[in-house]
Each structure stands twice: as structure tokens, then as C-alpha cells.
Write an enzyme that holds these catalytic residues in place. Structure first.
Site, mmCIF file in Angstrom:
data_model
loop_
_atom_site.group_PDB
_atom_site.id
_atom_site.type_symbol
_atom_site.label_atom_id
_atom_site.label_comp_id
_atom_site.label_asym_id
_atom_site.label_seq_id
_atom_site.Cartn_x
_atom_site.Cartn_y
_atom_site.Cartn_z
ATOM 1 C CG HIS A 12 -0.410 -0.124 2.529
ATOM 2 N ND1 HIS A 12 -1.002 -0.830 3.552
ATOM 3 C CD2 HIS A 12 0.722 0.393 3.050
ATOM 4 C CE1 HIS A 12 -0.261 -0.732 4.640
ATOM 5 N NE2 HIS A 12 0.785 0.016 4.365
ATOM 6 C CG HIS A 61 1.086 4.275 7.615
ATOM 7 N ND1 HIS A 61 -0.077 3.830 7.037
ATOM 8 C CD2 HIS A 61 2.043 3.379 7.261
ATOM 9 C CE1 HIS A 61 0.167 2.724 6.335
ATOM 10 N NE2 HIS A 61 1.437 2.430 6.470
ATOM 11 C CG HIS A 195 8.833 -1.400 2.788
ATOM 12 N ND1 HIS A 195 8.034 -2.437 3.162
ATOM 13 C CD2 HIS A 195 8.181 -0.271 3.204
ATOM 14 C CE1 HIS A 195 6.944 -1.976 3.773
ATOM 15 N NE2 HIS A 195 7.009 -0.661 3.821
ATOM 16 C CD GLU A 242 3.507 -1.646 6.146
ATOM 17 O OE1 GLU A 242 3.289 -0.504 6.562
ATOM 18 O OE2 GLU A 242 3.568 -1.916 4.926
HETATM 19 FE FE FE2 Z 1 2.337 0.852 5.482
#
Ligand code: FE2
Length: 282
Positions: A12, A61, A195, A242
């Protein structure tokens, strides 16, 4: 009765939302990212595949939740939720319309099933929820289905374990199966893949690890649910955690689901992008 008709996972990445909103999807950099979603857009547009409701597992977030309030698992139960302003104004996407009756049913079922859910009636939803919708549904005036926001803390340590997420997914499966209305429900898991956004390892990508994770969404749930936080951190970077949210989708669909479509691309902003469409064993 309601049933889980499919599962979808996707990264996302916020820059994907910006690329869509600013009309950059046809630029050379972005083209291969979006090309991998075309199959899914065509597939989901067919009436037999279109969901009535999506239970959309995502993380906030530091937009709706901050250090004042950090629910591990939260479910949105109000009728609607607005796109959040994350610093550049809200994304130009439709308001999220919830199926509040189903959301309250899932909340009740999960809590009585011994998962301590936080019930949210007021919050704005950030890119974690809106970017997957844009990737799969494009830029409609209204989202074509109801959406139950399902937020997981993966930002502040400690996030829940992958195994706990998997068991929660199984409990969502039981909740949906016990809902009397005849609804086609999809469960989406978002975030990931490998990431890292900061520190000396910023930009870390581990394509081999990511692909094995995608393989095992159909081949080996037992291995996925045993992956520990330290392995996510070491192998997939600080934000790869995540991916525990994908295990909620996996648990909801159960073992032996069939892979209909897969897309993996590096890079999108500073992340690997992964996307998979699964159909559960009927
Ligand atoms: Fe995220």
C-alpha cells in the site's frame, strides 16, 4: 449465509496513491507497477467476482492513532469513514461506506471468540486503506462495495505475532460464516513487502524472501505463521513486518486456497510491491 469468496493482498505504498492522484500511472517508472493490477481489475469487474463487502486489513501510519492510543487490533463499526489528510490534503477518493451491521457482527463474534478488539466509530483512514482500493478499483465516483476497516498495529513495537494474526483471520472466517445475510465477502491483507525506510539499511529489498512468502500463501501456512518478528526485521527490513497483516487474509481463507494471480515488482518508491489473488477451497 455470508461466505468468504476470495482473498487479495497488496502493498500500500503511499507514492502509488500520489502517482494515481497526479495522473502519473503511464510514466515509464510507474507503468510496470500498475500493469500487474490490470488482471485483477478485469477479474473483479465481473459480476460473479465482485464482492458485496471487503474486510480490509491495513495499518494506520500515525494518522488516526498516535502515541496516545495504539490498538493492536481495531475494527471500524460506523457507517462511513473519510480519507485522511496526511499532510497534502485528503486523497481525492470516495468516502468509505461500511457495512456496519456486518462489522458489528464480526466485532461481537471475535470478542466472544476471545480476541480483544477495539471498536472504532470515529477515525479517518489513511493510504494504508485507500491505496489498495485505488489499485484494485481505479478511480470511481463511489467504491463499488462496502468496506469494513480493520486496523492492525505494525508501527509501534510490539506488533502482534504472525501466528496471532493467522488465528484472528481464522476467527474472521468463522464470524463471516455465521452471518445470516447472503453476502460475498473478500478479505484483503495489505502492506509489505520487503522495505526499510530509514537507517543504514534504508532501501533494503529481499526479492527471494518475498517470492517464497508469496509461494507459501498457498503452499505452506504452517511456515508463514511461525516466522518471528526478528526474521521479518532481518530479512525484509524494518517495515516488512507489515506482512503479518497478510496472514490475517491467509487465516480467513484457510489452507489449500488457489492462486489466481500474482504480481511482484521492484521498485515502487522504496518498496517491493507484491500482489496476489487467492480463491478459497469451496
Ligand atoms: Fe504501510
Amino acid at each position: 449465509m455470508a461466505r468468504i469468496a476470495a482473498g487479495i493482498t497488496t502493498s500500500h505504498v503511499p507514492a502509488i496513491g500520489a502517482a494515481i492522484d497526479l495522473g502519473k500511472t503511464h510514466e515509464d517508472y510507474w507503468k510496470p507497477v500498475f500493469a500487474g493490477y490490470e488482471w485483477t481489475r478485469e477479474w473483479i469487474a465481473k459480476p460473479e467476482n465482485r464482492p458485496d463487502v471487503v474486510v480490509l486489513v491495513y495499518n494506520d501510519h500515525a494518522t488516526a492513532f498516535d502515541m496516545n492510543l495504539i490498538p493492536t487490533f481495531a475494527i471500524g463499526c460506523a457507517d462511513e469513514f473519510k480519507p485522511a489528510d496526511e499532510g497534502w490534503g485528503p486523497r481525492p477518493v470516495p468516502v468509505i461506506k461500511n457495512d456496519a451491521d456486518l462489522a458489528w457482527h464480526i466485532a461481537q463474534s471475535l470478542i466472544l471468540d476471545e480476541f480483544d478488539m477495539t471498536i472504532i466509530n470515529k477515525m479517518d483512514v489513511d493510504h494504508g486503506l485507500t491505496v489498495p482500493l485505488s489499485l484494485i478499483f481505479g478511480q470511481p465516483q463511489e467504491w463499488p462495495c462496502k468496506i469494513v476497516p480493520f486496523a492492525v498495529n505494525v508501527v509501534t513495537y510490539p506488533p502482534p505475532s504472525g501466528n496471532r494474526c493467522y488465528m484472528l483471520g481464522e476467527a474472521i472466517g468463522r464470524a463471516v460464516a455465521s452471518y445470516p445475510e447472503d453476502l460475498k465477502v473478500q478479505v484483503w491483507g495489505t502492506g509489505g513487502m520487503s522495505h526499510q525506510l530509514q537507517g543504514p539499511r534504508a532501501g533494503l529489498i529481499n526479492a527471494e524472501w518475498d517470492q517464497k512468502f508469496l509461494d507459501d500463501l498457498t503452499a505452506n501456512h504452517d511456515r508463514l505463521r511461525k516466522i518471528r518478528h526478528i526474521e521479518y526485521l532481518r530479512e525484509t527490513g524494518s517495515e516488512g513486518i507489515e506482512m503479518v497483516m497478510w496472514l490475517i487474509m491467509a487465516g480467513a481463507l484457510g489452507e489449500n486456497s488457489r492462486e489466481l494471480h500474482r504480481h511482484y515488482h521492484v521498485p515502487a518508491s522504496n518498496s517491493a510491491v507484491g500482489h496476489i489473488v487467492l480463491k478459497p477451497k469451496q
